[in-house]
Write a protein that holds these residues in place. Structure first.
Motif, PDB file in Angstrom:
ATOM      1  N   ARG A 247     -10.237 -23.052  37.964  1.00 23.24           N
ATOM      2  CA  ARG A 247     -10.486 -21.978  37.411  1.00 23.24           C
ATOM      3  C   ARG A 247      -9.331 -21.592  36.039  1.00 23.24           C
ATOM      4  O   ARG A 247      -9.910 -20.746  35.695  1.00 23.24           O
ATOM      5  CB  ARG A 247     -10.565 -21.258  38.753  1.00 23.24           C
ATOM      6  CG  ARG A 247     -11.397 -20.049  38.516  1.00 23.24           C
ATOM      7  CD  ARG A 247     -11.395 -18.576  39.729  1.00 23.24           C
ATOM      8  NE  ARG A 247     -12.157 -20.137  40.481  1.00 23.24           N
ATOM      9  CZ  ARG A 247     -12.529 -19.843  41.787  1.00 23.24           C
ATOM     10  NH1 ARG A 247     -11.255 -20.603  42.438  1.00 23.24           N
ATOM     11  NH2 ARG A 247     -13.361 -20.728  42.382  1.00 23.24           N
ATOM     12  N   GLN A 248      -8.071 -21.480  36.450  1.00 19.53           N
ATOM     13  CA  GLN A 248      -7.209 -20.718  35.818  1.00 19.53           C
ATOM     14  C   GLN A 248      -7.162 -21.487  34.029  1.00 19.53           C
ATOM     15  O   GLN A 248      -7.470 -20.519  33.116  1.00 19.53           O
ATOM     16  CB  GLN A 248      -5.882 -20.860  35.813  1.00 19.53           C
ATOM     17  CG  GLN A 248      -5.501 -19.851  37.522  1.00 19.53           C
ATOM     18  CD  GLN A 248      -4.833 -20.335  37.847  1.00 19.53           C
ATOM     19  OE1 GLN A 248      -3.243 -21.032  37.780  1.00 19.53           O
ATOM     20  NE2 GLN A 248      -3.860 -18.870  39.451  1.00 19.53           N
ATOM     21  N   HIS A 249      -7.037 -22.850  33.661  1.00 14.76           N
ATOM     22  CA  HIS A 249      -7.367 -23.047  32.567  1.00 14.76           C
ATOM     23  C   HIS A 249      -9.076 -22.909  32.391  1.00 14.76           C
ATOM     24  O   HIS A 249      -8.331 -23.006  31.332  1.00 14.76           O
ATOM     25  CB  HIS A 249      -6.652 -24.997  33.013  1.00 14.76           C
ATOM     26  CG  HIS A 249      -5.351 -25.055  33.350  1.00 14.76           C
ATOM     27  ND1 HIS A 249      -4.240 -24.659  32.611  1.00 14.76           N
ATOM     28  CD2 HIS A 249      -4.926 -25.483  34.001  1.00 14.76           C
ATOM     29  CE1 HIS A 249      -3.627 -24.377  32.591  1.00 14.76           C
ATOM     30  NE2 HIS A 249      -3.942 -25.807  34.411  1.00 14.76           N
ATOM     31  N   ASP A 251     -10.489 -20.232  33.064  1.00 17.19           N
ATOM     32  CA  ASP A 251     -10.415 -18.882  32.524  1.00 17.19           C
ATOM     33  C   ASP A 251      -9.714 -18.418  31.310  1.00 17.19           C
ATOM     34  O   ASP A 251     -10.427 -17.655  30.208  1.00 17.19           O
ATOM     35  CB  ASP A 251      -9.969 -18.019  33.595  1.00 17.19           C
ATOM     36  CG  ASP A 251     -10.502 -17.617  34.886  1.00 17.19           C
ATOM     37  OD1 ASP A 251     -12.267 -18.123  34.079  1.00 17.19           O
ATOM     38  OD2 ASP A 251     -10.809 -17.870  35.723  1.00 17.19           O
ATOM     39  N   ARG A 252      -8.776 -19.183  31.459  1.00 17.71           N
ATOM     40  CA  ARG A 252      -8.343 -19.297  29.881  1.00 17.71           C
ATOM     41  C   ARG A 252      -8.732 -19.350  28.537  1.00 17.71           C
ATOM     42  O   ARG A 252      -8.656 -19.102  27.325  1.00 17.71           O
ATOM     43  CB  ARG A 252      -6.720 -19.853  29.764  1.00 17.71           C
ATOM     44  CG  ARG A 252      -5.562 -19.429  30.505  1.00 17.71           C
ATOM     45  CD  ARG A 252      -5.222 -18.317  30.100  1.00 17.71           C
ATOM     46  NE  ARG A 252      -4.790 -17.866  29.152  1.00 17.71           N
ATOM     47  CZ  ARG A 252      -2.942 -18.356  29.548  1.00 17.71           C
ATOM     48  NH1 ARG A 252      -2.067 -18.635  30.200  1.00 17.71           N
ATOM     49  NH2 ARG A 252      -2.292 -18.036  27.759  1.00 17.71           N
ATOM     50  N   ARG A 254     -11.726 -20.172  28.115  1.00 16.65           N
ATOM     51  CA  ARG A 254     -13.007 -18.583  27.793  1.00 16.65           C
ATOM     52  C   ARG A 254     -12.951 -17.694  27.415  1.00 16.65           C
ATOM     53  O   ARG A 254     -13.294 -16.560  26.945  1.00 16.65           O
ATOM     54  CB  ARG A 254     -13.959 -19.063  28.979  1.00 16.65           C
ATOM     55  CG  ARG A 254     -14.635 -20.008  28.933  1.00 16.65           C
ATOM     56  CD  ARG A 254     -15.767 -19.804  30.300  1.00 16.65           C
ATOM     57  NE  ARG A 254     -16.468 -21.019  30.662  1.00 16.65           N
ATOM     58  CZ  ARG A 254     -17.085 -21.425  31.720  1.00 16.65           C
ATOM     59  NH1 ARG A 254     -17.055 -20.830  32.672  1.00 16.65           N
ATOM     60  NH2 ARG A 254     -18.125 -22.422  31.278  1.00 16.65           N
ATOM     61  N   GLN A 255     -11.520 -17.876  27.503  1.00 19.85           N
ATOM     62  CA  GLN A 255     -10.498 -16.040  26.629  1.00 19.85           C
ATOM     63  C   GLN A 255     -11.168 -15.941  25.314  1.00 19.85           C
ATOM     64  O   GLN A 255     -11.453 -16.395  24.170  1.00 19.85           O
ATOM     65  CB  GLN A 255      -9.778 -16.081  27.047  1.00 19.85           C
ATOM     66  CG  GLN A 255      -8.685 -15.427  28.548  1.00 19.85           C
ATOM     67  CD  GLN A 255      -7.758 -15.458  28.901  1.00 19.85           C
ATOM     68  OE1 GLN A 255      -6.457 -15.674  27.244  1.00 19.85           O
ATOM     69  NE2 GLN A 255      -7.029 -15.183  29.442  1.00 19.85           N
ATOM     70  N   GLY A 256     -11.527 -14.394  25.563  1.00 18.34           N
ATOM     71  CA  GLY A 256     -12.185 -14.083  23.788  1.00 18.34           C
ATOM     72  C   GLY A 256     -13.850 -14.465  24.059  1.00 18.34           C
ATOM     73  O   GLY A 256     -14.124 -14.416  22.642  1.00 18.34           O
ATOM     74  N   GLY A 257     -14.291 -15.374  24.866  1.00 23.82           N
ATOM     75  CA  GLY A 257     -15.483 -14.958  24.122  1.00 23.82           C
ATOM     76  C   GLY A 257     -16.221 -16.851  25.161  1.00 23.82           C
ATOM     77  O   GLY A 257     -15.147 -17.818  24.554  1.00 23.82           O
ATOM     78  N   GLN A 258     -17.553 -16.985  25.504  1.00 18.31           N
ATOM     79  CA  GLN A 258     -18.274 -18.819  26.296  1.00 18.31           C
ATOM     80  C   GLN A 258     -17.698 -19.369  24.632  1.00 18.31           C
ATOM     81  O   GLN A 258     -18.233 -19.120  23.114  1.00 18.31           O
ATOM     82  CB  GLN A 258     -19.046 -18.705  26.442  1.00 18.31           C
ATOM     83  CG  GLN A 258     -19.686 -19.759  27.557  1.00 18.31           C
ATOM     84  CD  GLN A 258     -19.043 -20.233  28.592  1.00 18.31           C
ATOM     85  OE1 GLN A 258     -18.908 -19.087  29.046  1.00 18.31           O
ATOM     86  NE2 GLN A 258     -19.060 -21.116  28.426  1.00 18.31           N
TER      87      GLN A 258
END
Length: 259
Positions: A247-249, A251-252, A254-258
């Protein structure tokens, strides 16, 4: 037997801090890798873990291949057959769930020790290669930890700690929290009562000269329990950490948009 795992057992009995990992996945390859990271023991979960006896055996062999930590088994029940099987497979210790009374604790000890100290059937199997073929040697080389995770077990914890042959008590905070009235394993409404219960178990263990053990969710939680006086501290678990890392990877990424 001259193996680093034997030293872990001695250190645990001397109430030195030993740090462990919890495994619910039937994955000998990953357990071998984790075993090489420096943990003192790895617990194979035979109660809620996703494996049967053959999985327990294979994972214990993988842990031993790392020539470092002790392989411990949380057995599925306080039952002489499953305790004996785990020890025959080469476990350096058993964690026995749902121990509510001193008689329950005596039954666990009886199942884990050969005659003279118990009634374990002599069938050394793999333990004869890894732990010691002589019954008296095996009796001295394996730990018996009993779980305090029910209201009844908590009420009887001092009597349980007084049972000869019990090396330590091990807290299951999730089940103990539910036993104290929690709606979920981490229900904040019972946190004060759970903290009091944990302190009582710790005090009972220390007063009786037994190993105080507990499972935690992460390294910070483990440090906190060590500072409180716990010495057999487990950081859980492979399935939880796999999910967290994935999940952490994601989320990282996807940072800044999908993407």
């Amino acid at each position: 037997m001259n193996h680093p795992a034997a030293d872990v057992v001695c250190r645990a009995r001397n109430n030195e801090v030993v740090l462990g990992y919890w495994s619910v996945l039937d994955s000998p390859i990953s357990n071998e890798r984790v075993a090489m990271t420096g943990y003192d023991y790895i617990t194979i979960d035979g109660q809620h873990g996703l494996m049967g006896y053959s999985g327990i055996l294979s994972n214990l062999m993988a842990i031993d291949a790392a020539h470092g930590p002790a392989g411990v088994v949380r057995v599925e029940a306080n039952d002489a057959a499953v305790i004996g099987q785990a020890l025959d497979a080469g476990a350096r210790g058993v964690i026995v769930p749902l121990v509510d009374t001193a008689d329950d604790a005596r039954a666990a000890v009886r199942a884990a020790r050969y005659p003279g100290a118990g009634a374990r059937s002599f069938g050394p199997m793999r333990s004869g290669l890894r732990v010691g073929p002589a019954p008296t040697e095996a009796n001295d080389a394996v730990l018996v930890l009993v779980m305090i995770e029910t209201a009844e077990g908590l009420a009887n914890v001092e009597d349980i700690c007084a049972v000869e042959g019990v090396d330590g008590v091990y807290i299951g905070p999730s089940d103990l929290g539910l036993a104290l009235g929690g709606r979920t394993p981490d229900d904040a409404q019972v946190q004060d009562a759970l903290d009091e219960a944990i302190s009582r178990v710790l005090s009972a263990a220390r007063a009786a000269g037994k190993i105080p053990g507990i499972i935690t969710g992460d390294g910070d939680g483990a440090r906190e329990r060590i500072s409180q006086g716990f010495t057999f501290v487990t950081i859980a678990s492979d399935l939880t950490h796999l999910e967290q890392a994935a999940r952490q990877h994601l989320d990282r990424a996807r940072q800044g948009g999908q993407p």
